[in-house]
Design a protein around this motif. Structure first.
Motif, PDB file in Angstrom:
ATOM      1  N   UNK B  28      69.498   9.274   0.947  1.00 21.02           N
ATOM      2  CA  UNK B  28      68.397   8.808   1.798  1.00 21.02           C
ATOM      3  C   UNK B  28      68.870   7.727   2.750  1.00 21.02           C
ATOM      4  N   UNK B  29      69.789   6.898   2.253  1.00 21.61           N
ATOM      5  CA  UNK B  29      70.347   5.889   3.145  1.00 21.61           C
ATOM      6  C   UNK B  29      71.049   6.551   4.315  1.00 21.61           C
ATOM      7  N   UNK B  30      71.778   7.578   4.009  1.00 21.52           N
ATOM      8  CA  UNK B  30      72.494   8.265   5.087  1.00 21.52           C
ATOM      9  C   UNK B  30      71.524   8.860   6.085  1.00 21.52           C
ATOM     10  N   UNK B  31      70.464   9.479   5.561  1.00 16.70           N
ATOM     11  CA  UNK B  31      69.503  10.104   6.478  1.00 16.70           C
ATOM     12  C   UNK B  31      68.891   9.044   7.368  1.00 16.70           C
ATOM     13  N   UNK B  32      68.515   7.933   6.753  1.00 19.89           N
ATOM     14  CA  UNK B  32      67.927   6.842   7.524  1.00 19.89           C
ATOM     15  C   UNK B  32      68.901   6.391   8.604  1.00 19.89           C
ATOM     16  N   UNK B  33      70.159   6.246   8.211  1.00 20.73           N
ATOM     17  CA  UNK B  33      71.174   5.802   9.164  1.00 20.73           C
ATOM     18  C   UNK B  33      71.314   6.806  10.296  1.00 20.73           C
ATOM     19  N   UNK B  34      71.299   8.101   9.953  1.00 22.03           N
ATOM     20  CA  UNK B  34      71.425   9.116  11.002  1.00 22.03           C
ATOM     21  C   UNK B  34      70.279   9.003  11.983  1.00 22.03           C
ATOM     22  N   UNK B  35      69.083   8.865  11.435  1.00 19.86           N
ATOM     23  CA  UNK B  35      67.921   8.784  12.307  1.00 19.86           C
ATOM     24  C   UNK B  35      68.041   7.593  13.254  1.00 19.86           C
ATOM     25  N   UNK B  36      68.391   6.438  12.686  1.00 20.66           N
ATOM     26  CA  UNK B  36      68.518   5.246  13.514  1.00 20.66           C
ATOM     27  C   UNK B  36      69.640   5.405  14.521  1.00 20.66           C
ATOM     28  N   UNK B  37      70.714   6.005  14.057  1.00 18.35           N
ATOM     29  CA  UNK B  37      71.855   6.211  14.948  1.00 18.35           C
ATOM     30  C   UNK B  37      71.438   7.053  16.149  1.00 18.35           C
TER      31      UNK B  37
ATOM     32  N   UNK E  21      69.923  -5.400  17.080  1.00 21.92           N
ATOM     33  CA  UNK E  21      70.932  -5.995  16.203  1.00 21.92           C
ATOM     34  C   UNK E  21      70.310  -6.419  14.879  1.00 21.92           C
ATOM     35  N   UNK E  22      69.126  -7.036  14.967  1.00 22.29           N
ATOM     36  CA  UNK E  22      68.478  -7.490  13.741  1.00 22.29           C
ATOM     37  C   UNK E  22      68.185  -6.291  12.837  1.00 22.29           C
ATOM     38  N   UNK E  23      67.652  -5.229  13.458  1.00 20.13           N
ATOM     39  CA  UNK E  23      67.338  -4.039  12.667  1.00 20.13           C
ATOM     40  C   UNK E  23      68.573  -3.475  12.006  1.00 20.13           C
ATOM     41  N   UNK E  24      69.651  -3.396  12.773  1.00 19.40           N
ATOM     42  CA  UNK E  24      70.883  -2.831  12.219  1.00 19.40           C
ATOM     43  C   UNK E  24      71.390  -3.693  11.081  1.00 19.40           C
ATOM     44  N   UNK E  25      71.280  -5.008  11.276  1.00 20.19           N
ATOM     45  CA  UNK E  25      71.697  -5.922  10.220  1.00 20.19           C
ATOM     46  C   UNK E  25      70.859  -5.678   8.970  1.00 20.19           C
ATOM     47  N   UNK E  26      69.554  -5.491   9.189  1.00 20.13           N
ATOM     48  CA  UNK E  26      68.680  -5.213   8.056  1.00 20.13           C
ATOM     49  C   UNK E  26      69.102  -3.940   7.354  1.00 20.13           C
ATOM     50  N   UNK E  27      69.454  -2.957   8.126  1.00 25.18           N
ATOM     51  CA  UNK E  27      69.863  -1.682   7.537  1.00 25.18           C
ATOM     52  C   UNK E  27      71.075  -1.875   6.633  1.00 25.18           C
ATOM     53  N   UNK E  38      62.621  -0.736   6.789  1.00 29.41           N
ATOM     54  CA  UNK E  38      62.044  -1.752   7.665  1.00 29.41           C
ATOM     55  C   UNK E  38      62.994  -2.094   8.803  1.00 29.41           C
ATOM     56  N   UNK E  39      64.257  -2.168   8.445  1.00 28.67           N
ATOM     57  CA  UNK E  39      65.244  -2.421   9.496  1.00 28.67           C
ATOM     58  C   UNK E  39      65.236  -1.317  10.533  1.00 28.67           C
ATOM     59  N   UNK E  40      65.226  -0.074  10.037  1.00 25.74           N
ATOM     60  CA  UNK E  40      65.190   1.057  10.959  1.00 25.74           C
ATOM     61  C   UNK E  40      63.930   1.000  11.804  1.00 25.74           C
ATOM     62  N   UNK E  41      62.847   0.601  11.176  1.00 27.61           N
ATOM     63  CA  UNK E  41      61.581   0.527  11.890  1.00 27.61           C
ATOM     64  C   UNK E  41      61.650  -0.434  13.054  1.00 27.61           C
ATOM     65  N   UNK E  45      60.921   0.785  16.942  1.00 26.14           N
ATOM     66  CA  UNK E  45      59.751   0.361  17.713  1.00 26.14           C
ATOM     67  C   UNK E  45      60.113  -0.753  18.690  1.00 26.14           C
ATOM     68  N   UNK E  46      60.385  -1.921  18.152  1.00 25.50           N
ATOM     69  CA  UNK E  46      60.630  -3.051  19.053  1.00 25.50           C
ATOM     70  C   UNK E  46      61.907  -2.877  19.859  1.00 25.50           C
ATOM     71  N   UNK E  47      62.978  -2.439  19.185  1.00 26.70           N
ATOM     72  CA  UNK E  47      64.243  -2.309  19.893  1.00 26.70           C
ATOM     73  C   UNK E  47      64.135  -1.340  21.048  1.00 26.70           C
TER      74      UNK E  47
END
Lengths: 493, 96, 117, 184, 120, 138
Positions: B28-37, E21-27, E38-41, E45-47
């Motif tokens: 799940x961490x990976x999926x989250x990371x992919x999405x954010x990436x 950056x903050x979000x990524x750090x949270x991740x 939450x970090x991804x969120x 949104x804000x980023x």
């Protein structure tokens, strides 16, 4: 009007018949369509050959864009000859396919089988006819993808893994090829063969071009199964449906050899880069190893199809040896062996397909005594085998004769001895089969076997007839091969 | 100047997210990371368009976002059901 | 420092070789296909890199722009990408069938079973 | 700079993919790899290619790989050491040959490279008059090299028909067998 | 006027980049997947939102503005949905939302036991 | 996952836009990035999303096997048909300039049709491939 469009019709007719096969969704209609199309293709390719022999090379600009900007079809004696080989085998295989496919492919997949066979034929023709390096890649992939599917349609589950391994190695080969094309393109800015041939000499001493040549050679050698890169071939031939084995064994590797000849002699023909990179010596060494390796391994095979597959590796060695000699006779011998090997391997695999049709196996023990049960098929097998050895009055003799002559012209008599030795090895493996099928009592399925149906025997004997005819009167094929070789050796295109 | 700054910041963020994607530990961490990436890639593409002064190609960013979404859904679904579809048993779906 | 201009190519080569390594060293059939994808994407990058021109922009004609990158590699790679996905799809279909037939997707185990056949 | 950073990420992902044995993670990383590749294409001005790679590499390929994992298994077994040693040698040799080949290449982005002088200028200069489309890539793709594109379309056609031939179910197949297979 | 728009755009982009950056750090730093969301969120949104708004100021009224709004809207729609789907999957997959210790290995059907890389 | 209300609503809302976007990419390919291939993939991704959320059998109702198979063939036949039309009208294969009175008009027409053919085939191919994978039993 039509005559002007012949080069493209050669491709577009089988190409368009594939989707039509798909929508028709009927095995019988698909077969009739494929049969008609393949014979039309044969007619077209023969008329192209005649035209080329009469009036020199033909060029056809697709989309009316002049050559380096658009894609061009360039037909000289060599590709016209290879086109004839491919279409002739295709036409005969189509005759053969119906009965064989009905026995080996499930009913509902048969129309897909014919669709794929048409695409494979088109791909091979497209590789042969094109004058553009990248277009060659596209058609290479059409033919490769369809041949993976065709191989995987074999009944044994090992057909799947054979197809998979072929897919991986084939794709690696194709990727190497495009790396090579990319490097060439980078140094010259063009993709057209003729254009490349004129531009390469000015950059021939750059390291990039040398590496490009290396990658092109390795990529194509993977496709044509030269010795260390042959791993995919035996299983692919053994487990594919019979009709596919016949078709691939007698066309696919030949077309890859053609592509290699095109690269070495047309693109790099005008420069002596071959000496710089030692590609030729490397090819020759590999060819000789392949001849030995293939023949020796073939001797130890119990599965006759696998035996012939290894013999194919040896025969590819002969072709590459001829090509690597770089003399008129040598290249002519290589080219004529393309034709001859297509005929004899085609007929041998057809005979084996008939055996599979009747007794369901080509294991050597299961074939005992078949000589009396299936006389016509086995006689065909024996003639094909004799041709493989190189007995006079068969095509095999012609190509070996020229090959030896070419080697002696160069004064490399040890290689001539090697050729004779490997022919003797061929005697051994062919004799093993002959002994078992004629001098042993039939047992098991062979005991109740009968002659194969006419639709299998006739195509086999068509190819055997060609083997004998062109073995006795080789003037036509020789003339064409020598003309093609002269055009190549003459430098440029 | 400002675009360079934004691109730099996004690249650093990508670095961090990439760490999470490679490290895991759970899928799940990976999926989250992919999405954010994927989201960060969209930003990079948009910013790059302005950076070189030809911001016409924002259609691409839309495709990235779309693919990112579909990919995430597919992966989540795969994880949740170990499959991509529901082949129902009682249906005739002649694929051939 | 004229070799700096080759740095991009070298990174591309590293990528290519990573993919190639995955293809030839791993025994897992799916992973081989993934490796093939990596290999091909890197080769595509090689082409696209050679088509880039300093100061040029995307080859979509517009008033007031004089320098464009080379469009031909883009066209070639569009074709090659399609070929790549076609190969991937076929390869994966074969893997699924192999897994049905053998119950495994490891090359070594399949080899062992084939030798027993 | 952006390119180098993104390519560096790609290299990291590639190496991670080679080392991680959870196939699922490998597929996810492969998705990122393709997405990054697509971004690099865009930055190198190949917008059409980036478009396609994003849709195909990151989208379709990933989904298909997931489908395959769903139908097979998602754990990779260990590879024997000897095999990887041979592979490393092969890879290093190939890579070294390629690096050797780069030494005489035109430098990155060089407008005087031969590639920018022989065939391509005509597309950029004349396609506006000859074909009349602003997007040169489309002109070359569909007109100048339209035949390649025809081949490409047939490649994807072949793949679709091939997947049908390999995986497709026949409608004549008895249902019971399938139900049992699913329950089992 | 132009200066005001410029400053606004700068401020938005800088803020957005900071949030990324903050979000990524949270991740990276937060303990479990639910917390990391939450970090991804923040990034989603804000980023993205602030950076895109900053770009919009730059774009002015044009087709580009419309495209930027479309992309932004699309991301604002899909990201939460995707995260939602992921959260459901994680919950089904057996990740304990209350777990706090990041080192704790959480049992789940697809968790990668083999993540520890092999020396290949 | 069909019981997930949020997913269902969002994707129901998105899918029409995906199709519109695909059409935009198809027709806009002459002026910006895009074209038949990309449009086909995006179009099929709409179907893929639908299949992921609502299941394969519902998707098969929207894109039955006969339809995708026909579309596969129609696309390639359209492409090669344009080529043959160029031959019949007096040019070489795939020469578009002869399709209309003016060469550029002909080129426009030809490229339009050809891209349409590519789009149809690619969309059909991707849908076929995906549904064949997703619809296969374990």
């Amino acid at each position: 009007m039509i005559a002007h469009h012949l080069p493209i019709l050669q491709i577009i007719i089988p190409l368009m018949s594939a989707p039509i096969c798909l929508v028709l969704r009927h095995a019988r209609i698909a077969w009739v369509l494929s049969l008609a199309v393949s014979w039309i293709c044969l007619v077209i390719s023969v008329s192209l050959l005649v035209k080329v022999l009469d009036g020199g090379a033909i060029s056809y600009e697709l989309g009316d864009w002049a050559a380096p900007w658009g894609i061009e079809y360039h037909i000289d004696t060599l590709n016209a000859f290879v086109l004839v080989i491919v279409t002739a085998v295709g036409a005969v295989v189509m005759l053969y396919a119906k009965a064989s496919v009905e026995a080996e492919v499930p009913e509902e997949r048969r129309y897909l089988f014919y669709t794929m066979l048409m695409l494979c034929l088109t791909g091979l023709l497209g590789i042969t006819i094109t004058g553009d390096a990248f277009n060659l890649f596209v058609f290479l992939e059409i033919s490769s993808l369809s041949s993976y599917v065709l191989i995987s349609m074999g009944r044994d589950r090992r057909a799947l893994t054979a197809a998979y391994r072929y897919l991986i190695l084939g794709t690696v080969g194709a990727t190497f090829y495009i790396i090579g094309v990319g490097l060439m393109y980078m140094m010259t800015g063009t993709l057209n063969f003729a254009d490349l041939a004129t531009l390469i000499p000015s950059v021939a001493d750059t390291r990039t071009i040398q590496v490009a040549l290396g990658f092109l050679t390795v990529g194509l050698c993977l496709k044509l199964a030269l010795f260390p890169l042959h791993m995919w071939l035996p299983n692919a031939y053994v487990y594919a449906p019979s009709a596919v084995t016949v078709f691939l064994a007698s066309t696919a590797t030949k077309v890859a050899v053609y592509a290699l000849i095109r690269v070495i002699f047309t693109i790099f023909g005008a420069v002596d880069i071959l000496d710089i990179v030692q590609v030729r010596n490397l090819l020759m060494t590999m060819a000789i190893i392949a001849m030995f390796f293939g023949s020796i391994v073939a001797i130890y095979q119990m599965n006759v199809k696998r035996m012939l597959a290894y013999s194919s590796i040896a025969q590819i060695g002969y072709m590459i040896l001829g090509v690597s000699l770089d003399t008129l006779t040598g290249v002519a011998a290589g080219i004529i062996h393309l034709f001859n090997h297509a005929m004899m391997k085609g007929s041998l695999f057809m005979a084996l397909g008939a055996v599979i049709y009747q007794i369901g196996s080509v294991h050597l023990d299961d074939m005992a005594g078949l000589g009396r049960k299936m006389p016509l098929t086995m006689a065909a097998f024996v003639v094909g085998g004799l041709s493989l050895i190189g007995v006079p009055l068969t095509v095999g003799f012609i190509s070996k004769w020229y090959l030896i002559q070419a080697v002696l012209e160069r004064g490399w008599w040890p290689i001539a001895i090697i050729i004779i030795t490997t022919s003797l090895l061929a005697v051994i493996y062919v004799w093993r089969v002959v002994e078992i099928i004629y001098f042993r009592a039939p047992s098991g399925a062979a005991a109740v076997a009968t002659e194969a149906p006419v639709s299998l025997v006739v195509p086999t004997w068509i190819l055997i007839g060609a083997t004998l005819y062109f073995g006795i009167d080789a003037t036509t094929t020789l003339d064409v091969a020598i003309a093609a070789a002269r055009a190549l050796i003459g430098g440029g295109s | 100047m400002i675009f360079e700054f934004a691109a730099g910041a996004v690249i650093i963020a990508m670095c961090l997210v990439l760490y999470r994607a490679v490290k895991g530990p759970t899928v799940y961490d990976r999926i989250l990371a992919v999405n954010t990436f994927g989201t960060l890639t969209v930003i990079i593409i948009a910013v790059h368009g302005f950076l070189v002064g030809r911001p016409k190609f924002l259609d691409l960013a839309l495709v990235y976002a779309l693919i990112n979404f579909i990919g995430t859904i597919a992966i989540s679904k795969f994880v949740a059901f170990s499959g991509l579809g529901y082949p129902s048993e009682d249906e005739e779906k002649g694929d051939i | 420092m004229e070799l700096v201009g080759l740095l991009n190519y070298w990174i591309v080569i590293v990528l290519m070789m990573t993919g190639f390594y995955i293809v030839i060293s791993h025994g897992n059939l799916v992973k081989k296909i993934v490796g093939l994808n990596v290999f091909q994407v890197s080769v595509f990058l090689l082409y696209i890199t050679m088509g880039k021109v300093h100061g040029g922009t995307a080859p979509i004609l517009e008033e007031g722009i004089a320098l464009y990158s080379n469009p031909l590699p883009h066209v070639l790679i569009l074709t090659a990408i399609v070929v790549g996905v076609a190969t991937t799809a076929l390869g994966l279909a074969l893997v699924v069938r192999i897994s049905d037939a053998y119950g495994t997707i490891e090359d070594d185990e399949i080899d062992a079973m084939e030798n027993n056949d | 700079m952006i390119i180098l950073a993104l390519m560096g990420f790609m290299a990291v992902i590639g190496i991670a993919m080679a080392r991680i044995r959870d196939l699922f993670a490998v597929v996810i990383l492969g998705g990122i790899f393709s997405l990054l590749g697509a971004a690099v294409y865009v930055i190198l001005d190949a917008v059409d290619v980036g478009f396609t790679e994003a849709a195909v590499g990151a989208g379709i390929s990933t989904v298909l790989l997931l489908g395959t994992l769903a139908l097979t298994t998602s754990e990779e077994k260990v590879t024997p050491e000897s095999r990887s040693l041979v592979s490393i040698v092969a890879v290093i040799v190939t890579g070294a040959v390629l690096v050797y080949g780069t030494l005489d290449m035109p430098r990155y982005g060089d407008p005087t490279a031969p590639i920018n002088h022989h065939v391509a200028p005509r597309y950029l200069e004349k396609s506006g008059d000859e074909v009349g489309l602003p997007n040169v890539v489309t002109s070359v793709l569909a007109s100048y090299r339209g035949y390649d594109t025809l081949g490409e379309t047939f490649v994807i056609f072949t793949a679709a028909v091939g997947v049908l031939a390999i995986l497709g179910r026949s409608r004549r197949q008895p249902k019971r067998k399938r139900m049992k297979a699913r329950k089992g | 006027m132009v200066a005001v728009v410029d400053i606004l755009s700068w401020a938005c982009i800088v803020l957005g980049a900071g949030f990324c950056l903050i979000g990524a750090l949270g991740l990276v730093r937060l303990p479990v997947v639910f917390a990391r969301m939450h970090g991804a969120g923040i990034i989603d949104t804000l980023g993205v939102g602030l950076i895109f708004i900053g770009l919009m100021f730059h774009a002015g009224f044009s087709l580009i503005l419309a495209k930027l709004i479309l992309v932004l809207l699309f991301i604002l729609f899909t990201s939460p949905t995707a995260t939602h789907a992921l959260a459901r999957a994680a919950l089904r997959g057996g990740v304990d939302p209350l777990a706090t210790d990041p080192t704790e290995e959480l049992p789940s059907p697809n968790s990668n036991k083999g993540a520890a890389s092999s020396k290949t | 996952m069909s019981h997930l209300v949020i997913l269902r609503i969002v994707s129901k809302f998105l899918i029409p836009f995906i199709f519109i976007f695909a059409l935009y990419v198809q027709w806009h390919g002459d002026f910006g990035p895009g074209g038949g291939f990309q449009a086909g993939v995006i179009f099929s991704s709409g179907f893929i999303l639908y299949a992921l959320i609502f299941g394969v059998s519902l998707t098969r109702q929207a894109a039955p096997a006969w339809l995708t198979r026909a579309a596969l063939a129609i696309g390639v036949l359209l492409y090669s048909g344009v080529g043959v039309a160029g031959m019949v009208m007096g040019g070489n294969f795939l020469s578009y300039s002869v399709l209309a009175d003016e060469p550029t008009h002909g080129q426009h027409l030809g490229i339009l049709l050809v891209e349409l053919g590519v789009g149809i085939t690619v969309a059909a191919a991707m849908i076929t491939i995906f549904l064949t994978f997703a619809g296969k039993d374990r």
